[in-house]
Design an enzyme around this catalytic site. Structure first.
Site, short mmCIF file in Angstrom:
data_model
loop_
_atom_site.label_atom_id
_atom_site.label_comp_id
_atom_site.label_asym_id
_atom_site.label_seq_id
_atom_site.Cartn_x
_atom_site.Cartn_y
_atom_site.Cartn_z
N TYR A 1 -28.74 -15.62 28.57
CA TYR A 1 -28.52 -16.57 27.45
C TYR A 1 -28.23 -15.74 25.93
O TYR A 1 -28.78 -14.56 25.95
CB TYR A 1 -30.18 -17.24 27.14
CG TYR A 1 -29.62 -18.77 27.24
CD1 TYR A 1 -28.90 -19.38 26.15
CD2 TYR A 1 -30.17 -19.61 28.13
CE1 TYR A 1 -28.65 -20.65 26.35
CE2 TYR A 1 -29.97 -21.00 28.03
CZ TYR A 1 -29.07 -21.60 27.03
OH TYR A 1 -28.86 -22.86 27.12
N GLU B 1 -27.37 -17.11 22.59
CA GLU B 1 -26.92 -18.01 21.28
C GLU B 1 -26.87 -17.09 20.15
O GLU B 1 -27.47 -16.27 20.03
CB GLU B 1 -28.28 -19.08 20.98
CG GLU B 1 -28.23 -20.02 21.85
CD GLU B 1 -29.28 -21.03 21.51
OE1 GLU B 1 -29.16 -22.23 22.05
OE2 GLU B 1 -30.10 -21.16 20.49
N ASP C 1 -2.27 -24.60 17.11
CA ASP C 1 -2.74 -24.59 18.57
C ASP C 1 -2.08 -24.09 19.58
O ASP C 1 -0.92 -24.64 20.06
CB ASP C 1 -2.84 -26.31 18.87
CG ASP C 1 -3.76 -26.32 20.28
OD1 ASP C 1 -4.21 -25.17 20.77
OD2 ASP C 1 -4.10 -27.45 20.52
N THR D 1 -6.27 -21.02 24.21
CA THR D 1 -6.70 -21.06 25.59
C THR D 1 -6.82 -19.47 26.07
O THR D 1 -5.90 -18.79 25.68
CB THR D 1 -6.32 -21.90 26.75
OG1 THR D 1 -5.20 -21.59 27.03
CG2 THR D 1 -6.49 -23.22 26.18
N LYS E 1 -4.24 -19.64 30.53
CA LYS E 1 -2.69 -20.23 30.70
C LYS E 1 -1.93 -18.87 30.80
O LYS E 1 -2.50 -18.24 31.72
CB LYS E 1 -2.34 -21.08 29.56
CG LYS E 1 -3.29 -22.45 29.54
CD LYS E 1 -2.70 -23.43 28.61
CE LYS E 1 -3.98 -24.74 28.63
NZ LYS E 1 -3.34 -25.73 27.56
N ARG F 1 -11.01 -19.04 32.42
CA ARG F 1 -10.73 -20.40 31.74
C ARG F 1 -11.85 -20.28 30.66
O ARG F 1 -12.96 -20.24 30.71
CB ARG F 1 -11.53 -21.47 32.89
CG ARG F 1 -11.23 -22.88 32.67
CD ARG F 1 -11.25 -23.68 33.87
NE ARG F 1 -9.92 -23.42 34.51
CZ ARG F 1 -8.84 -23.69 34.25
NH1 ARG F 1 -8.85 -24.91 33.37
NH2 ARG F 1 -7.65 -23.46 34.76
C1 LIG Z 1 -4.40 -26.67 27.27
C2 LIG Z 1 -4.45 -27.07 25.70
C3 LIG Z 1 -5.69 -27.36 25.11
C4 LIG Z 1 -6.99 -27.53 25.79
O1 LIG Z 1 -7.34 -26.63 26.61
P1 LIG Z 1 -8.77 -26.87 27.41
O2 LIG Z 1 -9.20 -25.61 27.80
O3 LIG Z 1 -8.22 -27.71 28.75
O4 LIG Z 1 -9.48 -27.76 26.72
C5 LIG Z 1 -5.44 -27.77 23.79
N1 LIG Z 1 -4.36 -27.60 23.15
C6 LIG Z 1 -3.09 -27.55 23.83
C7 LIG Z 1 -2.01 -27.60 22.94
C8 LIG Z 1 -3.02 -27.22 25.13
O5 LIG Z 1 -1.94 -26.85 25.72
#
Ligand SMILES: *Cc1c(COP(=O)(O)O)cnc(C)c1O
Length: 417
Positions: A64, A66, A210, A236, A239, A245
């Protein structure tokens, strides 16, 4: 080979799970076999390295933690503090960012924290509309974003498929948003971050990039970085970046405290230290020349695949790609995206449907990150396109193609040995 024999052969990978919990072990093995005998064309997926998997399966999962390194709410954090500092330092170096938060549980959590850091409920936000490739967190009524903020959507041009810069500027001037979001789940081209920065400055808005999809290409130098332009970059790690993840945030030093507080304690509890450690591993891997070569090959493969799909008759959005991602309309082959995805699933070719801007029917979204990790190159992209198009137009029997796919995948095992 019977399932049981296969499990025994793979038992080392699952650390004795077969003996303790054969029911679950069989599920893990079945999924690992599915991944290694079908073609993973889902644009958001990849194969992490064994080193990343090792960190994920480590005893750090027990801890843990935090808070942040040096300021935790739990005892015994002195070792995991080192892991998190390392992950942060590697992320900052890799992306040339002044600050990194590596605790975000997912890409969506990163976006939630970015909004929490910059906005108040009811604020206006300008983002790519969902039917044009925006993510759920960019204003979907089913998501917190659409419920708590007032989203205005910009779009892509009906002819070119490219972001309509004139519309972005006009909507920004009309609605005076508190933040502008650039980023997409389906846009195959590079975004013009300098343009978005200019518009944001003109109307006094924050710019949130994003970069969940292209951040791995950015890491490998195969796509332009949003870091110098955006106030906050959300991403993320699973990807193209090929890590565990999870999510992360990059920002300038002056926003560091707001971002950190928006992640913990505002939107999350304890950090997942095994994932944080796995992110450190992935950032280390992504800073190597081998990863830069990988990122270049991902794009080369996507360009080749897009060209072959177009030659097979699919309508490729924007006429091609700059990234790992392709969207295409299979209509000229006689079916919509949903039907195509079903036929392809039966052939072991796994991909997604997606909304097609300015169209009622759904298209296909695919990417080359996973196939490239397996070692496939332009030659295999030609084969993949031929199998895919043959199945979609009904010229090839999915069951027969399933065997071709098994053979092709078998030559490029994601986890050799
Ligand atoms: C994949 C993605 C997310 C979210 O990712 P998660 O890990 O599935 O929550 C947010 N914004 C964009 C543009 C994405 O391609």
């Amino acid at each position: 080979m019977s399932v049981t024999h296969a499990i025994e052969a793979d038992d080392s990978m699952f650390g004795g799970l077969l003996r303790q919990d054969p029911e679950l072990a069989e599920i893990l093995l079945a999924e690992s076999r599915r991944q290694s005998t079908t073609l993973q064309l889902i644009a958001a997926e990849n194969f992490t390295s064994p080193a990343v998997l090792a960190a994920l399966g480590s005893p750090l999962a027990n801890k843990y933690a935090e808070g942040y390194p040096g300021a935790r709410h739990h005892g015994g954090c002195e070792i995991v503090d080192v892991a998190e500092r390392l992950a942060v330092e590697r992320a900052r170096d890799l992306f040339g960012a002044e600050h990194a938060n590596v605790q975000c549980h997912s890409g969506s959590s990163a976006v939630l924290a970015a909004y929490a850091a910059l906005l108040r409920p009811g604020d206006t936000v300008l983002a790519l509309g969902l039917s044009h490739g925006g993510h759920l967190t960019h204003g979907s009524p089913a998501n917190f974003s659409g419920r708590w903020f007032d989203f205005v959507g910009y779009g892509v041009d009906a002819e070119t498929g490219l972001v309509d810069h004139d519309q972005v500027r006009t909507l920004a001037r009309t609605h005076r948003p508190k933040a502008i979001v650039c980023g997409s789940i389906a846009y195959p081209r590079h975004l013009d971050h300098a343009f978005f920065r200019e518009v944001a400055d003109e109307v006094g808005a924050y710019l949130v990039a994003d970069a969940a999809h292209p951040i791995g290409l950015v890491a490998g130098g195969a796509a332009p970085s949003p870091v110098p332009y955006a106030d906050i970059v959300c991403a993320t790690t699973h990807k193209v970046l090929r890590g565990p993840r999870g999510g992360m945030i990059l920002c300038r030093g002056e926003l560091a405290e707001r971002v950190d507080r928006a992640v913990f304690p505002f939107t999350q509890g304890g950090a997942q230290m095994h994932t944080v450690a796995a992110k450190a591993v992935a950032f280390g891997e992504a800073s190597t020349p081998a990863f830069a070569a990988y990122a270049r090959q991902v794009v080369a493969n996507a360009r080749a695949l897009a060209a072959h799909l177009a030659a097979e008759g699919l309508v490729v959005t924007t006429g091609g790609t700059d990234t790992h991602l392709i969207t295409a309309d299979p209509a000229p082959l006689g079916v919509d995206g949903r039907t195509a995805r079903g036929r392809l699933a039966a052939a072991g070719i796994v991909l997604d449907c997606c909304a097609l801007p300015h169209a009622d029917v759904r298209g296909l979204r695919l990417g080359t990150a996973a196939l490239t990790t397996q070692g496939m190159r332009e030659g295999e992209m030609r084969t993949v396109a031929a199998l895919l198009a043959g199945v979609v137009r009904g010229a090839l029997d999915p069951a027969a193609v399933r065997e071709d796919v098994r053979e092709l995948a078998g030559r490029f095992p994601p986890y050799p040995g």
